[in-house]
Design an enzyme around this catalytic site. Sequence first.
Site, mmCIF file in Angstrom:
data_model
loop_
_atom_site.group_PDB
_atom_site.id
_atom_site.type_symbol
_atom_site.label_atom_id
_atom_site.label_comp_id
_atom_site.label_asym_id
_atom_site.label_seq_id
_atom_site.Cartn_x
_atom_site.Cartn_y
_atom_site.Cartn_z
ATOM 1 N N CYS A 264 58.304 91.809 31.716
ATOM 2 C CA CYS A 264 59.491 91.802 30.393
ATOM 3 C C CYS A 264 59.023 92.646 29.557
ATOM 4 O O CYS A 264 58.071 92.356 28.712
ATOM 5 C CB CYS A 264 60.069 90.607 29.959
ATOM 6 S SG CYS A 264 61.340 91.036 29.078
ATOM 7 N N CYS B 218 65.792 97.224 27.712
ATOM 8 C CA CYS B 218 64.896 96.919 28.875
ATOM 9 C C CYS B 218 63.394 97.821 28.727
ATOM 10 O O CYS B 218 63.597 98.971 28.877
ATOM 11 C CB CYS B 218 65.413 96.931 30.152
ATOM 12 S SG CYS B 218 64.311 96.335 31.422
#
Length: 284
Positions: free
Chosen positions: A224, A85
Amino acid sequence: MMDRVLFTKGHGTGNDFVILGDPDGALGLTPALVAALCDRRRGIGADGVLRVVRSAKHPDGAGHAGDAEWFMDYWNADGSLAEMCGNGVRVFSRYLVAGGLATPGPEGLPVATRAGVVRALVGADTISVHMRTPEVYAASTATVGPLTFPGVAVNCGNPHLVCGLHDSLPLSSLDLHVAPGFDPALFRSGVNVEFTTPGEPVEGADLHVHMRVYERGSAETLSCGSGALAVGAVALRDAGLAEGVIAVDVPGGRLTVTHRDGAWWLAGPAVLVATGEVDPAALA
């Protein structure tokens, strides 16, 4: 049931996380508890959970203990695990430095993830992370309602499918309340799907792209980081550029992807906004 747990809330361009300090890996974290923590009505609310644990104390991080003291144990909002991530790494790094748990060296702060070790350069406002090199490897498609979009598969340590919109279709027209359809034979563990449109030139960047994303395990998010990396790699390829700087605008702000001298960097803000105490029994 475990006792009350201390937490910190943070975000990177609106991609938000519940951060749990657990140096010795003592918390009995479960998919159900993670999903309850991330519930935006009955829990704290977040796109995912970042458990801060020493690499040597976690089975997924032990192999990296010699290179990075800290392991980012990242869980999606639905309680599933994720390999990487990009925004999470930046928020995780901010937490370590702000809490005095780590001091970055001249080459940055090493952070172990399920996709390997990355390094973060921690600034006052911006954190830049030396990311794994994105691998553009296959053509595929995504479907949103009756629409089918051609796309490119990109491996950033986690799976991505980057789809450019054409015929002046605006990003705002997409209904991402439901997960886009994709090829399960190509993406056996699911995929993060990014939709993009070109942006006007911006100062300091070679390319400018607008992006929305539906994240595997978390639904649509405001940002993201690894998705921006995937989008940057595809944008450079499509422009015929070997290197460059790509400004990626997401609903939560702007991320910058840079490819120079063989290294890929992801940069953007990372903010800690609150600390508190949660009662896991109340979430059950």
